[in-house]
Design an enzyme around this catalytic site. Structure first.
Site, PDB file in Angstrom:
ATOM      1  N   HIS A 272      -4.922  -3.788   6.901  1.00 55.64           N
ATOM      2  CA  HIS A 272      -5.648  -2.757   9.464  1.00 55.64           C
ATOM      3  C   HIS A 272      -5.366  -3.894   9.241  1.00 55.64           C
ATOM      4  CE1 HIS A 272      -6.206   1.298   7.277  1.00 55.64           C
ATOM      5  NE2 HIS A 272      -7.140   0.483   6.346  1.00 55.64           N
TER       6      HIS A 272
HETATM    7  O1  RIB Z   1     -11.200   1.836   9.102  1.00 61.35           O
HETATM    8  C1  RIB Z   1      -9.886   0.755   8.945  1.00 61.35           C
HETATM    9  C2  RIB Z   1     -11.209  -0.577   9.214  1.00 61.35           C
HETATM   10  O2  RIB Z   1     -12.653  -0.641   8.495  1.00 61.35           O
HETATM   11  C3  RIB Z   1     -11.012  -1.714   8.818  1.00 61.35           C
HETATM   12  O3  RIB Z   1     -11.201  -3.258  10.096  1.00 61.35           O
HETATM   13  C4  RIB Z   1     -11.796  -2.179   7.220  1.00 61.35           C
HETATM   14  O4  RIB Z   1     -11.816  -4.152   7.480  1.00 61.35           O
HETATM   15  C5  RIB Z   1     -12.995  -1.117   7.931  1.00 61.35           C
HETATM   16  O5  RIB Z   1     -14.029  -2.374   8.464  1.00 61.35           O
END
Ligand code: RIB
Ligand code: CA
Length: 315
Positions: free
Chosen positions: A244
């Site tokens: 992500h």
């Molecule tokens: O939902 C994904 C996010 O939550 C990403 O940033 C992961 O590192 C967690 O922080």
């Protein structure tokens, strides 16, 4: 001219890939990183951030420790992300001199933005606690923030509940403050990150780069695939996982890597089933003006190619 940015991270495995991408990209100038409570406790997210910069040979990137709990809610139960992140990253302890800077991350964000020329993009990829606290403590920083590129949010489906994505869910009050701060916001939600997956074959290509960043990214991607396959498999894509936070950074390098809609977005803070949901008004039913460039798709091949190119570099 490289784009200046500050990364606010809850370093975990995908934050680590984002940090390496930002630090090694010739198109970016990473001014510093601020840690926050999120994937794991602030002690671990801070230590992990230092280990990442130390491992890739950039121990002088400034790291500041931030908030250790949400603004207004109890600390989230631990262990929610263990299978995907763990506490300590699979990297050696600091050995090249990476050192935590003195002072709180929130104060450093305020000082840095007030002293800036208004040219530092802010890229939070964890819960928005530090950012909200900085805005509340010193609202004058807002005029100095040109853009906020957030990894967070979800419209179609959540990951920590049916409705909510983790970063927003863990501190919804903070997220609501940031989303409504009035500055240009691009949100990179699960709707985009779940369309830009990195596979175990890609991890093999990252390892074959023969660079510290490539090796670390391979380790983190394979851990993420193991965790996702075990806990929340990507439909029709076993053996692949989202990274992500790195997509948020790559969208600063190449905004065309994501497809966005400029819409009204707000954050639910007071609902039994949907707290932490990013409420996206695609049809402008609420009569409010658009405030967020919300990503609904992403270019997976270009994303993977960018990671391979950038993480093949050395400091
Ligand atoms: O939902 C994904 C996010 O939550 C990403 O940033 C992961 O590192 C967690 O922080
Ligand atoms: Ca994160």
């Amino acid at each position: 001219m490289p784009t200046k940015l500050i990364l606010d991270v809850d370093t975990g495995t995908d934050d680590a890939v984002a940090l390496m991408t930002a630090a090694l990209s010739p198109d970016l100038e990473l001014v510093g990183a601020t840690s926050v409570n999120g994937n794991t406790t602030i002690d671990y997210t801070t230590e992990n951030t230092l280990r990442v910069f130390d491992w890739i040979g950039l121990p002088d990137v400034p790291v500041f420790r931030g908030c250790d709990r949400p603004l207004a809610r109890p600390q989230a139960p631990r262990g929610m992300a263990t299978r995907i992140h763990g506490d300590l990253l699979d990297l050696p302890p600091v050995s090249r001199g990476a050192t935590l800077q003195s002072g709180h991350a929130v104060d450093w964000l305020i000082e840095t933005y007030l002293a800036s020329d208004g040219d530092i993009v802010l890229c939070p990829v964890g819960p928005l606690t530090n950012i909200a606290m900085a805005i509340q403590k010193e609202p004058r920083i807002l005029e100095k923030i040109p853009q906020i590129v957030i990894m967070g949010g979800a419209h179609d489906h959540g990951n920590v509940t049916a409705s909510a994505e983790f970063n927003i869910w863990l501190d919804p009050e903070a997220a609501r403050i940031v989303v409504n701060c009035g500055r240009p916001i691009r949100m990179i939600p699960l709707d985009a990150t779940h369309r830009a997956l990195v596979s175990s074959e890609d991890a093999g290509r990252l390892r074959a780069l023969g660079t510290p960043a490539g090796e670390a990214a391979a380790r983190f991607v394979l851990k993420r695939i193991d965790g996702y396959d075990a806990t929340q498999p990507m439909p029709h894509r076993p053996g692949a996982a989202p990274v992500h936070d790195a997509l948020a950074v790559c969208s600063i390098i190449d905004p065309a890597i994501v497809t966005t809609s400029f819409i009204p977005v707000d954050v639910e803070v007071d609902a039994e089933l949907s707290v932490g949901r990013t409420v996206c008004d695609f049809r402008f039913r609420g009569g409010k003006p658009a405030n967020v460039e919300f990503a609904t798709d992403a270019d997976e091949p270009t994303f993977v190619a960018m990671l391979l190119e950038i993480l093949g570099r050395t400091a």
